[in-house]
Design a protein around this motif. Structure first.
Motif, mmCIF file in Angstrom:
data_model
loop_
_atom_site.group_PDB
_atom_site.id
_atom_site.type_symbol
_atom_site.label_atom_id
_atom_site.label_comp_id
_atom_site.label_asym_id
_atom_site.label_seq_id
_atom_site.Cartn_x
_atom_site.Cartn_y
_atom_site.Cartn_z
ATOM 1 N N PRO A 9 0.724 -1.302 -0.080
ATOM 2 C CA PRO A 9 0.006 0.067 0.206
ATOM 3 C C PRO A 9 0.793 1.101 -0.094
ATOM 4 O O PRO A 9 0.321 2.266 -0.451
ATOM 5 C CB PRO A 9 -0.750 -0.023 1.204
ATOM 6 C CG PRO A 9 -0.085 -1.269 1.946
ATOM 7 C CD PRO A 9 0.556 -2.060 1.280
ATOM 8 N N SER A 10 2.123 1.207 0.304
ATOM 9 C CA SER A 10 2.882 2.420 0.417
ATOM 10 C C SER A 10 4.455 1.961 0.252
ATOM 11 O O SER A 10 4.801 0.839 0.613
ATOM 12 C CB SER A 10 2.800 3.003 1.875
ATOM 13 O OG SER A 10 3.126 2.268 2.880
ATOM 14 N N VAL A 87 0.095 8.484 -5.738
ATOM 15 C CA VAL A 87 -0.495 6.963 -5.611
ATOM 16 C C VAL A 87 -0.427 6.740 -7.071
ATOM 17 O O VAL A 87 -0.775 7.151 -8.106
ATOM 18 C CB VAL A 87 -1.934 7.097 -5.115
ATOM 19 C CG1 VAL A 87 -2.337 5.556 -5.208
ATOM 20 C CG2 VAL A 87 -2.011 7.545 -3.761
ATOM 21 N N GLN A 103 -5.251 -1.978 -6.594
ATOM 22 C CA GLN A 103 -5.512 -1.017 -5.231
ATOM 23 C C GLN A 103 -4.743 0.283 -5.075
ATOM 24 O O GLN A 103 -5.106 1.142 -4.230
ATOM 25 C CB GLN A 103 -5.488 -1.818 -3.982
ATOM 26 C CG GLN A 103 -6.110 -3.015 -3.736
ATOM 27 C CD GLN A 103 -5.363 -4.280 -4.324
ATOM 28 O OE1 GLN A 103 -4.652 -4.348 -5.140
ATOM 29 N NE2 GLN A 103 -5.295 -5.325 -3.357
ATOM 30 N N THR A 105 -0.466 1.880 -4.876
ATOM 31 C CA THR A 105 0.742 2.103 -4.102
ATOM 32 C C THR A 105 0.818 3.323 -3.768
ATOM 33 O O THR A 105 1.358 4.207 -4.948
ATOM 34 C CB THR A 105 1.899 1.340 -4.444
ATOM 35 O OG1 THR A 105 1.421 -0.050 -4.570
ATOM 36 C CG2 THR A 105 3.053 1.564 -3.483
ATOM 37 N N GLU A 106 1.103 3.910 -2.483
ATOM 38 C CA GLU A 106 1.293 5.553 -2.271
ATOM 39 C C GLU A 106 2.896 5.371 -2.236
ATOM 40 O O GLU A 106 3.305 4.917 -1.304
ATOM 41 C CB GLU A 106 0.655 6.015 -1.158
ATOM 42 C CG GLU A 106 1.001 7.309 -0.802
ATOM 43 C CD GLU A 106 -0.048 7.984 0.391
ATOM 44 O OE1 GLU A 106 -0.454 7.009 0.900
ATOM 45 O OE2 GLU A 106 0.097 9.302 0.598
ATOM 46 N N GLN B 37 -13.849 4.509 -6.225
ATOM 47 C CA GLN B 37 -12.699 4.185 -5.463
ATOM 48 C C GLN B 37 -13.053 4.289 -4.162
ATOM 49 O O GLN B 37 -13.248 5.362 -3.341
ATOM 50 C CB GLN B 37 -11.480 5.166 -5.624
ATOM 51 C CG GLN B 37 -9.978 4.455 -4.883
ATOM 52 C CD GLN B 37 -9.154 5.504 -4.973
ATOM 53 O OE1 GLN B 37 -9.034 6.723 -5.553
ATOM 54 N NE2 GLN B 37 -7.749 4.800 -4.335
ATOM 55 N N SER B 38 -13.349 3.181 -3.324
ATOM 56 C CA SER B 38 -13.794 3.088 -2.051
ATOM 57 C C SER B 38 -12.372 3.212 -0.979
ATOM 58 O O SER B 38 -11.202 2.836 -1.613
ATOM 59 C CB SER B 38 -14.470 1.792 -1.299
ATOM 60 O OG SER B 38 -15.693 1.678 -2.418
ATOM 61 N N LEU B 39 -12.536 3.505 0.201
ATOM 62 C CA LEU B 39 -11.373 3.480 0.841
ATOM 63 C C LEU B 39 -10.285 2.281 0.978
ATOM 64 O O LEU B 39 -10.921 1.189 1.375
ATOM 65 C CB LEU B 39 -11.816 3.821 2.567
ATOM 66 C CG LEU B 39 -10.784 4.446 3.374
ATOM 67 C CD1 LEU B 39 -10.136 5.635 2.915
ATOM 68 C CD2 LEU B 39 -11.167 4.466 4.928
ATOM 69 N N GLY B 40 -9.155 2.385 0.612
ATOM 70 C CA GLY B 40 -8.318 1.396 0.400
ATOM 71 C C GLY B 40 -8.377 0.325 -0.553
ATOM 72 O O GLY B 40 -7.839 -0.654 -0.514
ATOM 73 N N GLN B 41 -9.399 1.054 -1.329
ATOM 74 C CA GLN B 41 -9.591 -0.139 -2.704
ATOM 75 C C GLN B 41 -8.955 0.508 -3.811
ATOM 76 O O GLN B 41 -8.618 1.703 -4.061
ATOM 77 C CB GLN B 41 -11.138 -0.345 -2.709
ATOM 78 C CG GLN B 41 -11.782 -0.967 -1.438
ATOM 79 C CD GLN B 41 -11.240 -2.179 -1.238
ATOM 80 O OE1 GLN B 41 -11.039 -2.949 -2.207
ATOM 81 N NE2 GLN B 41 -10.801 -2.584 -0.098
#
Lengths: 111, 115
Positions: A9-10, A87, A103, A105-106, B37-41
């Motif tokens: 995610p990051s 992102v 999803q 990647t930040e 885009q939902s949170l974290g998706q």
């Protein structure tokens, strides 16, 4: 069923170093892959793409690598700059169809 | 030149109310897409319009969601009887032609919050 996955995610990188963003996919029918960049409060913008007939595509500081056997692609940014902080989404399509996005990647590039 | 615009930029609504989100694509673009885009998706495909063809609605999560595109230009996404799980950023994109090889240009999105 997440067909396109970005498992990190990051990512934090020092300015001037290489940033490597990874993406995995499950659908073997995917034949076209893209990377989009998104700044806060803005829509994503197209960055770079690659067709499945290639294994590498380069555009300035950005290079995308495709490993079809591993169903894996990666985006390399060299050298990384603070303005690259955003992102990053990978996306894939099959037979010129609609895009399936990961999803995101930040990336944070520290001065 | 003008890019894709969306309105409103933010929308707060109460559960059960209907909302309409608007997208103005780039002039001359024949294809128009809605994502959320939902949170974290990631970006979840909702619906796609191409010219006068029947839209691809395969991504709409329920029959509470609908969209139309008038005159091949402006599009409206309608969510009826909103639920808290509808809270997300709704993004619109347009492209010159259909399919992945035609670059999609995105609007800034509408952030929907359902209380």
């Amino acid at each position: 069923d997440q067909q396109v996955k970005q498992n990190s995610p990051s990512l934090s990188v020092q300015e001037g170093r290489i940033s490597i963003l990874n993406c995995d996919y499950t659908n073997s029918m995917f034949d076209y892959f893209l990377w989009y960049k998104k700044y806060p409060a803005e829509g994503p913008t197209f960055l770079i793409s690659i067709s499945s007939i290639k294994d590498k595509n380069e555009d300035g500081r950005f290079t995308v690598f495709l490993n079809k056997s591993a169903k894996h692609l990666s985006l390399h940014i060299v050298p990384s700059q603070p303005g690259d902080s955003a992102v990053y989404f990978c996306a894939a399509s099959a037979m010129r169809g609609k895009l399936i996005f990961g999803q995101g990647t930040e990336l944070s590039v520290k001065p | 030149g003008a890019g894709v615009s969306q309105s409103p930029s933010n929308k707060v609504t109460e559960k059960g109310k209907d909302v309409e989100l608007r997208c103005d694509p780039i002039s001359g673009h024949t294809a128009l897409y809605w994502y959320r885009q939902s949170l974290g998706q990631g970006l979840e495909f909702l619906i796609y319009f191409q010219g006068n063809s029947a839209p691809d609605k395969s991504g709409l999560p329920s029959d509470r969601f609908s969209a139309e595109r008038t005159g091949g230009s402006v599009s409206t996404l309608t969510i009826q009887r909103t639920q808290q799980e509808d809270s997300a950023v709704y993004l619109c994109a347009s492209s010159f032609g259909q399919g992945a090889y035609n670059e999609q240009f995105f609007g800034p999105g509408t952030r929907l919050t359902v209380l």
